[in-house]
Write an enzyme that holds these catalytic residues in place. Sequence first.
Site, short mmCIF file in Angstrom:
data_model
loop_
_atom_site.label_atom_id
_atom_site.label_comp_id
_atom_site.label_asym_id
_atom_site.label_seq_id
_atom_site.Cartn_x
_atom_site.Cartn_y
_atom_site.Cartn_z
N TYR A 12 0.85 -1.19 0.00
CA TYR A 12 0.00 0.00 0.00
C TYR A 12 0.88 1.24 0.00
O TYR A 12 1.74 1.40 0.84
CB TYR A 12 -0.92 0.04 1.22
CG TYR A 12 -1.94 -1.07 1.30
CD1 TYR A 12 -2.19 -1.90 0.23
CD2 TYR A 12 -2.64 -1.28 2.46
CE1 TYR A 12 -3.12 -2.90 0.31
CE2 TYR A 12 -3.58 -2.29 2.56
CZ TYR A 12 -3.82 -3.10 1.48
OH TYR A 12 -4.75 -4.09 1.57
N GLY A 13 0.61 2.11 -0.91
CA GLY A 13 1.38 3.34 -1.02
C GLY A 13 1.19 3.92 -2.40
O GLY A 13 0.34 3.48 -3.16
#
Length: 199
Positions: A12-13
């Site tokens: 996630y990012g």
Amino acid sequence: NGINLFDTGDSYGTGKFNGRAEILLGQFSKRRGIVGDEFPNEICVATKLAAYPWRLTRKSMVQAIKDSVDRLGRTSGCLELGQMHWSPAAYGFRFQEDALLNGLADAYEQGLIKAVGLSNYGPESLRSIHEKFAIRGVPIGTLQVQFSLLSYQDYQREVLEVCQQLGITVIAYSPLCLGLLSGKYSVEDGGALPSGPRG
């Protein structure tokens, strides 16, 4: 009181999937002063480890968990919950899944994670992994799967039954069905989307 389970993932990012969500959660925890074991009920950090194509060995999974611990700023040196994000075997990579699951169990045995979890696994896979982990004395604490009123199918009922039989806690993701059940989408007003970045 309030929310104390924070679920994230090393994938996630933004941009290059560099664990940005873990970094931000680590910064938040540090500002709140809850980064180690001194506040055991203050925050529960769960992260999911991606089955990236280059993550092939059990050592690479252990290293991924160490990297997550660092990004999350956990001064205790461990996470409350480490989860396999998805099954590589579902894409034909059984050899990779076996290695990564063994790495997850290794991390538990080394004290890098307090509990082991899985995400996006079906009932047969769950039973099989549970048997393998039981031989090592590694319990599966959680299974994270999509559940909502609009995504409740037969296999999900079976997943719930298996989890109940095996003593595994279910973590539901997307309970509002990606926002469809949030009340912000309507056929009224011509089905126009709400304003804003998440509209």
